[in-house]
Write a protein that holds these residues in place. Sequence first.
Motif, PDB file in Angstrom:
ATOM      1  N   LEU A   1      46.064  69.216  22.230  1.00  0.00           N
ATOM      2  CA  LEU A   1      46.699  68.928  20.941  1.00  0.00           C
ATOM      3  C   LEU A   1      46.301  67.560  20.400  1.00  0.00           C
ATOM      4  N   SER A   2      45.925  66.655  21.282  1.00  0.00           N
ATOM      5  CA  SER A   2      45.640  65.277  20.879  1.00  0.00           C
ATOM      6  C   SER A   2      44.220  65.086  20.370  1.00  0.00           C
ATOM      7  N   ALA A   3      43.285  65.923  20.808  1.00  0.00           N
ATOM      8  CA  ALA A   3      41.867  65.678  20.540  1.00  0.00           C
ATOM      9  C   ALA A   3      41.528  65.702  19.050  1.00  0.00           C
ATOM     10  N   ARG A   4      41.886  66.786  18.355  1.00  0.00           N
ATOM     11  CA  ARG A   4      41.566  66.860  16.926  1.00  0.00           C
ATOM     12  C   ARG A   4      42.303  65.779  16.141  1.00  0.00           C
ATOM     13  N   GLN A   5      43.523  65.450  16.578  1.00  0.00           N
ATOM     14  CA  GLN A   5      44.287  64.419  15.886  1.00  0.00           C
ATOM     15  C   GLN A   5      43.606  63.064  16.020  1.00  0.00           C
ATOM     16  N   ALA A   6      43.066  62.759  17.196  1.00  0.00           N
ATOM     17  CA  ALA A   6      42.372  61.480  17.390  1.00  0.00           C
ATOM     18  C   ALA A   6      41.167  61.373  16.466  1.00  0.00           C
TER      19      ALA A   6
ATOM     20  N   VAL B   1      46.292  57.271  17.753  1.00  0.00           N
ATOM     21  CA  VAL B   1      46.664  56.634  19.022  1.00  0.00           C
ATOM     22  C   VAL B   1      46.960  57.660  20.111  1.00  0.00           C
ATOM     23  N   VAL B   2      47.130  58.935  19.751  1.00  0.00           N
ATOM     24  CA  VAL B   2      47.324  59.954  20.779  1.00  0.00           C
ATOM     25  C   VAL B   2      46.091  60.087  21.675  1.00  0.00           C
ATOM     26  N   GLY B   3      45.007  59.434  21.296  1.00  0.00           N
ATOM     27  CA  GLY B   3      43.866  59.333  22.210  1.00  0.00           C
ATOM     28  C   GLY B   3      44.253  58.680  23.523  1.00  0.00           C
ATOM     29  N   GLY B   4      45.339  57.912  23.510  1.00  0.00           N
ATOM     30  CA  GLY B   4      45.840  57.314  24.747  1.00  0.00           C
ATOM     31  C   GLY B   4      46.320  58.338  25.751  1.00  0.00           C
ATOM     32  N   HIS B   5      46.609  59.563  25.298  1.00  0.00           N
ATOM     33  CA  HIS B   5      47.023  60.620  26.219  1.00  0.00           C
ATOM     34  C   HIS B   5      45.908  60.984  27.200  1.00  0.00           C
ATOM     35  N   PHE B   6      44.678  60.568  26.887  1.00  0.00           N
ATOM     36  CA  PHE B   6      43.544  60.821  27.783  1.00  0.00           C
ATOM     37  C   PHE B   6      43.445  59.775  28.894  1.00  0.00           C
ATOM     38  N   ALA B   7      44.453  58.931  29.047  1.00  0.00           N
ATOM     39  CA  ALA B   7      44.386  57.823  30.003  1.00  0.00           C
ATOM     40  C   ALA B   7      44.101  58.295  31.423  1.00  0.00           C
ATOM     41  N   PHE B   8      44.717  59.397  31.846  1.00  0.00           N
ATOM     42  CA  PHE B   8      44.474  59.896  33.205  1.00  0.00           C
ATOM     43  C   PHE B   8      42.991  60.222  33.391  1.00  0.00           C
ATOM     44  N   LEU B   9      42.444  60.946  32.424  1.00  0.00           N
ATOM     45  CA  LEU B   9      41.081  61.451  32.537  1.00  0.00           C
ATOM     46  C   LEU B   9      40.064  60.318  32.510  1.00  0.00           C
ATOM     47  N   THR B  10      40.300  59.339  31.656  1.00  0.00           N
ATOM     48  CA  THR B  10      39.392  58.206  31.545  1.00  0.00           C
ATOM     49  C   THR B  10      39.405  57.387  32.821  1.00  0.00           C
ATOM     50  N   LEU B  11      40.587  57.153  33.358  1.00  0.00           N
ATOM     51  CA  LEU B  11      40.682  56.367  34.583  1.00  0.00           C
ATOM     52  C   LEU B  11      39.991  57.075  35.742  1.00  0.00           C
ATOM     53  N   GLU B  12      40.091  58.389  35.774  1.00  0.00           N
ATOM     54  CA  GLU B  12      39.505  59.136  36.885  1.00  0.00           C
ATOM     55  C   GLU B  12      37.985  59.129  36.869  1.00  0.00           C
ATOM     56  N   ARG B  13      37.393  58.833  35.721  1.00  0.00           N
ATOM     57  CA  ARG B  13      35.936  58.746  35.661  1.00  0.00           C
ATOM     58  C   ARG B  13      35.454  57.305  35.619  1.00  0.00           C
ATOM     59  N   ALA B  14      36.361  56.338  35.536  1.00  0.00           N
ATOM     60  CA  ALA B  14      35.971  54.929  35.497  1.00  0.00           C
ATOM     61  C   ALA B  14      35.506  54.460  36.874  1.00  0.00           C
TER      62      ALA B  14
ATOM     63  N   ASP C   1      51.616  57.110  23.794  1.00  0.00           N
ATOM     64  CA  ASP C   1      50.337  56.589  24.275  1.00  0.00           C
ATOM     65  C   ASP C   1      50.527  55.617  25.425  1.00  0.00           C
ATOM     66  N   TRP C   2      51.502  54.715  25.265  1.00  0.00           N
ATOM     67  CA  TRP C   2      51.753  53.735  26.336  1.00  0.00           C
ATOM     68  C   TRP C   2      52.362  54.408  27.564  1.00  0.00           C
TER      69      TRP C   2
ATOM     70  N   ASP D   1      59.100  66.948  12.639  1.00  0.00           N
ATOM     71  CA  ASP D   1      58.441  68.010  11.870  1.00  0.00           C
ATOM     72  C   ASP D   1      57.128  67.539  11.250  1.00  0.00           C
ATOM     73  N   ARG D   2      56.417  66.728  11.999  1.00  0.00           N
ATOM     74  CA  ARG D   2      55.110  66.246  11.576  1.00  0.00           C
ATOM     75  C   ARG D   2      54.153  66.346  12.767  1.00  0.00           C
ATOM     76  N   PRO D   3      52.835  66.193  12.531  1.00  0.00           N
ATOM     77  CA  PRO D   3      51.891  66.253  13.643  1.00  0.00           C
ATOM     78  C   PRO D   3      52.228  65.213  14.720  1.00  0.00           C
ATOM     79  N   PHE D   4      52.051  65.609  15.954  1.00  0.00           N
ATOM     80  CA  PHE D   4      52.316  64.872  17.191  1.00  0.00           C
ATOM     81  C   PHE D   4      52.638  63.382  16.960  1.00  0.00           C
ATOM     82  N   THR D   5      53.925  63.050  16.943  1.00  0.00           N
ATOM     83  CA  THR D   5      54.308  61.652  16.781  1.00  0.00           C
ATOM     84  C   THR D   5      54.140  60.915  18.100  1.00  0.00           C
ATOM     85  N   ASP D   6      53.769  59.652  18.027  1.00  0.00           N
ATOM     86  CA  ASP D   6      53.661  58.830  19.234  1.00  0.00           C
ATOM     87  C   ASP D   6      54.878  57.939  19.421  1.00  0.00           C
TER      88      ASP D   6
END
Length: 818
Positions: free
Chosen positions: A367-372, A792-805, A736-737, A767-772
């Motif tokens: 849900l976060s990808a297109r919004q980012a 800022v919902v791109g921050g939801h990818f924090a797990f995935l980014t850390l796992e490849r860092a 995100d945080w 009632d709006r797109p994914f609020t942070d």
Amino acid sequence: MRAFSVIAATLLASLAEASSLKPPILPLIVRNPYLSTWLQNAREEPWSKWPMFWTGDELGFGVLASVPDTNNTYPLLGRPHDSLEQSSGHYTVAFPKYKGAKYDASTTNLTYAIPAPPRLASASELEITLSFLSPITPTSTLRQSIPAAYLSIHVQGSFDVNIYVDVNGQWVSGKRDSLIEWGLTKQEADGSAKGLKTWSVKRQVEQIFTEEHDQAEWGQLHFTGPSDVRHESGTSALLRQRFARTGTLQDQVDDKFRTIMDDEPVFAFSKSFKLKNVSSASSKSVGESVLFTITHIQDPVTQYASARGLTFMKPLWSSWFLEDNTLIKFHYGDFANANSLASNYSEQLRIDAYQSGSTNYVDIVALSARQAMGATSFSGTPESPLLFLKEISSNGNSQTVDVIFPAFPFFLYTNPRWLAYLLEPLLEHQLSGQYPNKYSMHDLGAHFPNLTGHADGRDEYMPVEECGDMLIMGLALINSMSYSSDADAQSIWSTVGDDTDAVDSNERPFALTRVGEHGGISYIDDTWGGHTKGIKQAKKWLEGSYDLWKQWTGYLVEDALKPHNQLCTDDFAGWLPLQTNLALKGIIGIKAFSEIADLMDRSGDAKHYSNISETYIEKWQKYGISRDGGHAKLAYDWYGSWTTLYSLYADAVLCFHPSITNSTSSDDKRAVEGFAPGDGHAQTPLSSGKRSNGRAPITKDFIPLSVYKGQSKWYAEVMQKYGLPLDSRHLYTKSDWQFEAAAVASKKVRSEILDRVALWLNETVTDRPFTDLYNTEGDGGFPGPWFFARPVVGGHFAFLTLERACGGAAAKAFDYDD
């Protein structure tokens, strides 16, 4: 190119098991700040409300189906049935069975069932799927830059059905009384390319770089279908009633231009599907599809205070396609390739997210990808690509540093190149001397799309925040280029494409001039960084901007340890001195610059700023941690307070934990020791002491693991129904945080936060797109500021980014139980 029906079947099959969460809003067509269409009331039937722009304003976008054997007309999307007569003798308004929505990172599918006519009692119900594809294509920046999306309609059954789709003028103006004009163009079939029909709609007098209710008042909408569909424009009620009566349109164009809601003109296509086998009594099910595209073209896209002055910026795609019709034709014919690339991304994301979290996490990042990406607009040229960003909903700022920062985990995971394109406008503007302050600017303009800068230096005052953000993102970007094997890349898509090392040429380090073919698909980017190419690429990027990075670091040396009264990124919470989390961010920024200096062989700077950061982090622990050592305080002098210490994530993702992330190879050990081997072999030159990433190894954990563990235990104590509050002042939170905090917490706490955010997504009344920003108790609603649809919902990818860092080792440091 494979047949469209085969591609369509693959698209539907890929989503067969998706989507366990039911958010209040779903993305339909989301490409940039002005092409952003969402399904309202997504927990109910799609015909309960009109689709909406991200602001919540309705958009005219209606879909109907009619069955000739029963004369029933069914609404599928929006409320076009409001135009139909309830007591007509020619048709009956009926409602299909809604089978629900499924989605991945690029696609949302809405599926319906229509009962068989009574005289075909043995026939199964007919299934219709509306499939909305806004493809995320990390290996093809050109495709990502195209402001267009696909609507494919799939029918499966054994009796005939007609489909009707229309759009109105609300797509091109936020004012209902705007005068619009339109026309229909036809493109003949050309070789393997289909013939096309395109409705084009625009304001009669466009107002460049102007918004009304956040919608653009310039640009043209293009609604395209195959040449074998029927078309008609005219008053909405008349067209919809005619379709309900006859199942078709008249191939006519209304030539009376008028305002958007004056006898509301709509622009429609219809398609008849002959599924009934007339030669036999067989009720065998047949599947067919039709493809439409929706494109919103703006040229120019923004105005930008570049080094050469205020510049009207062209869309990036226009360097490849000189005419709008050429772009539309390419995009329509490229459905198979776009879908293939997007499906590759979505499937890899699904696998990674499931392994990282759960099925809930799969849905949250999908849900976060297109919004980012939906807050961005590509511009520039292949020689100098840029990516502009709008701070959607919170205030409309342009290129806001502390909005890019929470989103950056998405870009690191998906395509670090795009993060570089986001930072470039900020660097170019400030290097040109147009910003007077010695700290980093907050944004490039008070309201998108006018990136006119702040020559008076009076942008929103977040000096420590923005300096820390830029330095952290700068080093993260450098790290994403600095991998020695494909398996160690920060993004797996960075390794795809032409790997020619041409960094020594006169080109800019991040140019898109080596776009080529890969796997039979054209317009694929070259590789991002890697091996010696990555080190040279990073150094070339830093050569012209080193002094600016150093200037920002100098400011942090003055103010990061004990920040004076100022705002941080959570500006809605107000001004506050001595903020513990803000200070930590600034100190990590100083440490990040010491690594930048080391890469650039500025050993004096590297040692100087490394020493300062190490001194500061020890003092920070004394100032910022509670007296019992259990958790961080909100501010140094606010005893009894606590805060979500999300700045720890930067320490982790930047690989400042050598005890876990920097395990040295034999070659690296030799580099550390600085001696040639005494094993009887010929003497070799002494090592420079640097590793394969161009920098000396970090030999000491910057922040002790005990700080992480203390925070993790504290989070478990203060958790609320819908997640972890931001701090002790309020019960609201930032999603995100939460994900950045969870990424470096214990396994149990991480799962708790993830599950509570998922619960909120299923139950929230927003009632709006994914609020942070939302309340963690009560109904999970908006707390006052209404933040939604933000990147800022791109921050939801924090797990995935850390796992490849850090070559895939960064997350291991946090694989512990409380």
